[in-house]
Design a protein around this motif. Structure first.
Motif, PDB file in Angstrom:
ATOM      1  N   GLU A 106       0.931  -1.246   0.133  1.00 48.20           N
ATOM      2  CA  GLU A 106      -0.053   0.228   0.166  1.00 48.20           C
ATOM      3  C   GLU A 106       0.859   0.978   0.010  1.00 48.20           C
ATOM      4  O   GLU A 106       0.545   2.305  -0.517  1.00 48.20           O
ATOM      5  N   GLU A 107       2.006   1.293   0.780  1.00 45.12           N
ATOM      6  CA  GLU A 107       2.872   2.426   0.697  1.00 45.12           C
ATOM      7  C   GLU A 107       3.416   2.788  -0.528  1.00 45.12           C
ATOM      8  O   GLU A 107       3.272   3.770  -0.985  1.00 45.12           O
ATOM      9  N   VAL A 133      -6.525   2.161  -5.572  1.00 49.48           N
ATOM     10  CA  VAL A 133      -7.361   1.298  -5.026  1.00 49.48           C
ATOM     11  C   VAL A 133      -6.556   0.511  -3.990  1.00 49.48           C
ATOM     12  O   VAL A 133      -5.826  -0.041  -4.278  1.00 49.48           O
ATOM     13  N   SER A 134      -7.425   0.427  -2.625  1.00 49.60           N
ATOM     14  CA  SER A 134      -6.734  -0.566  -1.766  1.00 49.60           C
ATOM     15  C   SER A 134      -7.025  -1.982  -1.977  1.00 49.60           C
ATOM     16  O   SER A 134      -7.972  -2.269  -2.264  1.00 49.60           O
ATOM     17  N   GLY A 140      -2.129 -17.164 -17.165  1.00 49.61           N
ATOM     18  CA  GLY A 140      -1.013 -16.808 -17.912  1.00 49.61           C
ATOM     19  C   GLY A 140      -0.178 -15.985 -17.016  1.00 49.61           C
ATOM     20  O   GLY A 140      -0.116 -16.406 -15.812  1.00 49.61           O
ATOM     21  N   ASP A 141       0.928 -15.210 -17.361  1.00 43.90           N
ATOM     22  CA  ASP A 141       1.763 -14.503 -16.721  1.00 43.90           C
ATOM     23  C   ASP A 141       1.004 -13.718 -15.748  1.00 43.90           C
ATOM     24  O   ASP A 141      -0.146 -13.236 -16.137  1.00 43.90           O
ATOM     25  N   LEU A 142       1.692 -13.431 -14.551  1.00 41.16           N
ATOM     26  CA  LEU A 142       1.059 -12.636 -13.538  1.00 41.16           C
ATOM     27  C   LEU A 142       1.082 -10.893 -14.337  1.00 41.16           C
ATOM     28  O   LEU A 142       1.988 -10.688 -15.228  1.00 41.16           O
ATOM     29  N   ALA A 143       0.334 -10.422 -13.629  1.00 39.54           N
ATOM     30  CA  ALA A 143       0.196  -9.019 -13.750  1.00 39.54           C
ATOM     31  C   ALA A 143       0.491  -8.077 -12.970  1.00 39.54           C
ATOM     32  O   ALA A 143       0.581  -8.405 -11.501  1.00 39.54           O
ATOM     33  N   PHE A 144       1.532  -7.055 -13.255  1.00 39.59           N
ATOM     34  CA  PHE A 144       2.007  -6.106 -12.171  1.00 39.59           C
ATOM     35  C   PHE A 144       1.309  -4.867 -12.292  1.00 39.59           C
ATOM     36  O   PHE A 144       0.976  -4.255 -13.270  1.00 39.59           O
ATOM     37  N   TYR A 145       0.921  -4.223 -11.201  1.00 34.19           N
ATOM     38  CA  TYR A 145       0.162  -3.080 -10.976  1.00 34.19           C
ATOM     39  C   TYR A 145       1.046  -1.966 -10.203  1.00 34.19           C
ATOM     40  O   TYR A 145       1.488  -2.510  -9.047  1.00 34.19           O
ATOM     41  N   ARG A 146       1.153  -0.554 -10.703  1.00 34.14           N
ATOM     42  CA  ARG A 146       1.793   0.284 -10.009  1.00 34.14           C
ATOM     43  C   ARG A 146       0.654   1.587 -10.331  1.00 34.14           C
ATOM     44  O   ARG A 146       0.844   1.832 -11.370  1.00 34.14           O
ATOM     45  N   SER A 147       0.328   2.230  -9.241  1.00 38.93           N
ATOM     46  CA  SER A 147      -0.360   3.406  -9.469  1.00 38.93           C
ATOM     47  C   SER A 147       0.550   4.572  -9.601  1.00 38.93           C
ATOM     48  O   SER A 147       1.533   4.694  -8.874  1.00 38.93           O
ATOM     49  N   THR A 148       0.236   5.204 -10.543  1.00 40.12           N
ATOM     50  CA  THR A 148       0.821   6.582 -10.708  1.00 40.12           C
ATOM     51  C   THR A 148       0.398   7.691 -10.593  1.00 40.12           C
ATOM     52  O   THR A 148       0.862   8.847 -10.693  1.00 40.12           O
ATOM     53  N   ASN A 149      -0.990   7.419  -9.762  1.00 41.38           N
ATOM     54  CA  ASN A 149      -1.949   8.826  -9.420  1.00 41.38           C
ATOM     55  C   ASN A 149      -2.307   8.111  -8.191  1.00 41.38           C
ATOM     56  O   ASN A 149      -3.296   7.273  -8.105  1.00 41.38           O
TER      57      ASN A 149
END
Length: 121
Positions: free
Chosen positions: A10-11, A37-38, A23-32
């Motif tokens: 979360e940090e 989303v928690s 399939g392959d894992l998906a990576f998420y990184r918030s830029t905003n």
């Protein structure tokens, strides 16, 4: 695409998601920060998916349900810890396939008409 969050920070506003297509894992990184989303491990999410340099990236995640699969990250970790003894051939451990060695040698020759033939020794 739908998926289950396996890990999140979360940090740093990051997460790793196991996709419904396995399939392959998906990576998420918030830029905003406003759109963050928690997400916690075990949450079921829906997201948009893009590919870049053979990596999957999740965008616009939407929380469908919290904690639906809380045991999934631990179950996957436990499954990954199965050890294979190097002394036992893999086909004996799985028990699902019989390996037949291919020992036949090929020879070449010419038949009576001068045609090159290939056959077994």
């Amino acid at each position: 695409m739908f998926g289950v969050v396996l890990w999140s920070d979360e940090e740093d506003h990051k997460a790793v998601i196991w996709c419904e297509d396995h399939g392959d894992l998906a990576f998420y990184r918030s830029t905003n920060d406003a759109q963050m989303v928690s997400m916690d491990a075990g949450d079921w999410v829906e997201f948009d998916l893009t590919m870049d340099r053979n990596m999957r990236f999740a965008h616009n995640p939407r929380l469908i349900a919290e904690g639906v699969f809380p045991e999934l990250p631990e179950s996957l970790e436990t499954a990954g810890q199965v050890r294979v003894s190097p002394a036992t051939p893999m086909h004996k451990q799985r028990g699902s396939a019989k390996i037949i060695p291919f020992t036949a040698r090929r020879r070449t020759g010419r038949d009576r008409r001068g045609t090159v033939t290939f056959g077994r020794a």
